[in-house]
Design an enzyme around this catalytic site. Sequence first.
Site, PDB file in Angstrom:
ATOM      1  N   GLY A   1       4.171  16.750  -2.115  1.00 51.97           N
ATOM      2  CA  GLY A   1       2.983  17.208  -1.395  1.00 51.97           C
ATOM      3  C   GLY A   1       2.674  16.351  -0.168  1.00 51.97           C
ATOM      4  CB  ILE A   2       2.247  12.701   0.334  1.00 55.56           C
ATOM      5  CG1 ILE A   2       1.068  12.617  -0.646  1.00 55.56           C
ATOM      6  CG2 ILE A   2       2.035  11.759   1.526  1.00 55.56           C
ATOM      7  CD1 ILE A   2       0.930  11.303  -1.392  1.00 55.56           C
TER       8      ILE A   2
ATOM      9  NE  ARG B   1       1.475   3.364  -6.775  1.00 51.90           N
ATOM     10  CZ  ARG B   1       0.529   4.175  -6.278  1.00 51.90           C
ATOM     11  NH1 ARG B   1       0.356   4.288  -4.978  1.00 51.90           N
ATOM     12  NH2 ARG B   1      -0.270   4.839  -7.084  1.00 51.90           N
TER      13      ARG B   1
ATOM     14  CG  ASP C   1      -1.893   2.201   2.818  1.00 52.65           C
ATOM     15  OD1 ASP C   1      -2.790   1.416   3.207  1.00 52.65           O
ATOM     16  OD2 ASP C   1      -2.105   3.111   1.999  1.00 52.65           O
TER      17      ASP C   1
ATOM     18  CD  GLU D   1      -0.731  -2.454  -3.094  1.00 54.60           C
ATOM     19  OE1 GLU D   1      -1.780  -2.052  -3.621  1.00 54.60           O
ATOM     20  OE2 GLU D   1       0.089  -1.707  -2.534  1.00 54.60           O
TER      21      GLU D   1
ATOM     22  CG  HIS E   1      -3.048   0.866  -1.858  1.00 55.90           C
ATOM     23  ND1 HIS E   1      -2.267   0.593  -2.957  1.00 55.90           N
ATOM     24  CD2 HIS E   1      -3.166   2.219  -1.820  1.00 55.90           C
ATOM     25  CE1 HIS E   1      -1.942   1.724  -3.571  1.00 55.90           C
ATOM     26  NE2 HIS E   1      -2.482   2.724  -2.881  1.00 55.90           N
TER      27      HIS E   1
HETATM   28  O1  LIG Z   1      -2.364   5.240  -4.287  1.00 56.13           O
HETATM   29  C1  LIG Z   1      -2.908   6.285  -4.459  1.00 56.13           C
HETATM   30  C2  LIG Z   1      -2.469   7.342  -5.348  1.00 56.13           C
HETATM   31  O2  LIG Z   1      -1.521   7.128  -6.128  1.00 56.13           O
HETATM   32  O3  LIG Z   1      -3.060   8.422  -5.316  1.00 56.13           O
END
Ligand SMILES: O=CC(=O)O
Length: 341
Positions: free
Chosen positions: A169-170, A249, A273, A278, A296
């Site tokens: 989707g992204i 990630r 990001d 982290e 992030h």
């Molecule tokens: O980092 C954000 C997500 O996994 O939606």
Amino acid sequence: MSARPKILLLGEIDHAHKQWEALSEIGDLIKSQSTNRREFIEECKSGKLDGVVAAYRTLDSVRITGLIDEELVSVLPKTWKYLCHNGAGYDQIKPDTCSNRDPPLFVSNTPAAPDDATADTAIFLMLGALRNFNTSMAALRRGDFKGNPSPALGHDPEGKTLGILGMGGIGRNMKRKAEAFGMNIIYHNRRELASEMAGGAKYVSFEELLKTSDVLSLNLPLNNKTRHIISTEQLRRMKPSAVIVNTARGPVLDEAALVDALDQGVIAGAGLDVYEEEPKVHPGLVRNDKVVLLPHMGTWTSETQAKMECWVIDNIRSALTGKGLLSVINEQKDLGLDKEK
Ligand SMILES: O=CC(=O)O
């Protein structure tokens, strides 16, 4: 008479307070008292969480429970059937462990809800890295306007090739947005998408993606197969003028290898990001002007956060009213709704 189900909150609700409270129509809302994994395991063993049927968890609740792994899953009360995660990425949860537990622990995530905001973040990082905006933004704040010497000239996205690794989707959302900048889009994925889904983006091998992308965007989930999918060897196959963008990630990209590649001019820049550990950020990235850094913030908009919270709550409501989870994670799609009920 069977007891009312308990619905556990692991983490905080920041937007969807009304929707969360409304869940009290179908269950008792409770919160964990634990502040760390040891306490949480004790809380489970003490029986205080008996009767929990579903839980809402946030990414930050890893501070309370640690990873959702074998040790943790083995102490959860048997009443607990649903773990509803707020986020698209669920690498803190071990899907097989949840599926193999008797009874299975069903897990949902929030696919689609983060797509727009995360793709926007990737576009921002891509433009920032291509245009070399980082040095001059820092110089202006130091009172040095553009900086001295002037920053190196940036590059236009127009006519460049964007390679998307992970066309979910992204990735598809980013593709549509990048087309508005006149970019050619290629992608690599576990499987080639049906042509309506790919929307004209060309499917290429991993090798070709590395070799031909001017911008390589990482949009794939983190799992054992994708950890360090980009490391020294892969960076060496990229164009020296290429930039890499990571909104997925941290651990999909070998950070130490990236620091070396940037220092040695193997690639030209990066926009990040997410990080391997982290909230720690590799000092070699912080000191490097060629890297645009965000902490992030991919889904950090009030609209997206509200959407994601409501999605988790909808999953809980659906599960507790006998309709099963709305967005069970991919690894559990074939476990079957009959088992879930
Ligand atoms: O980092 C954000 C997500 O996994 O939606």
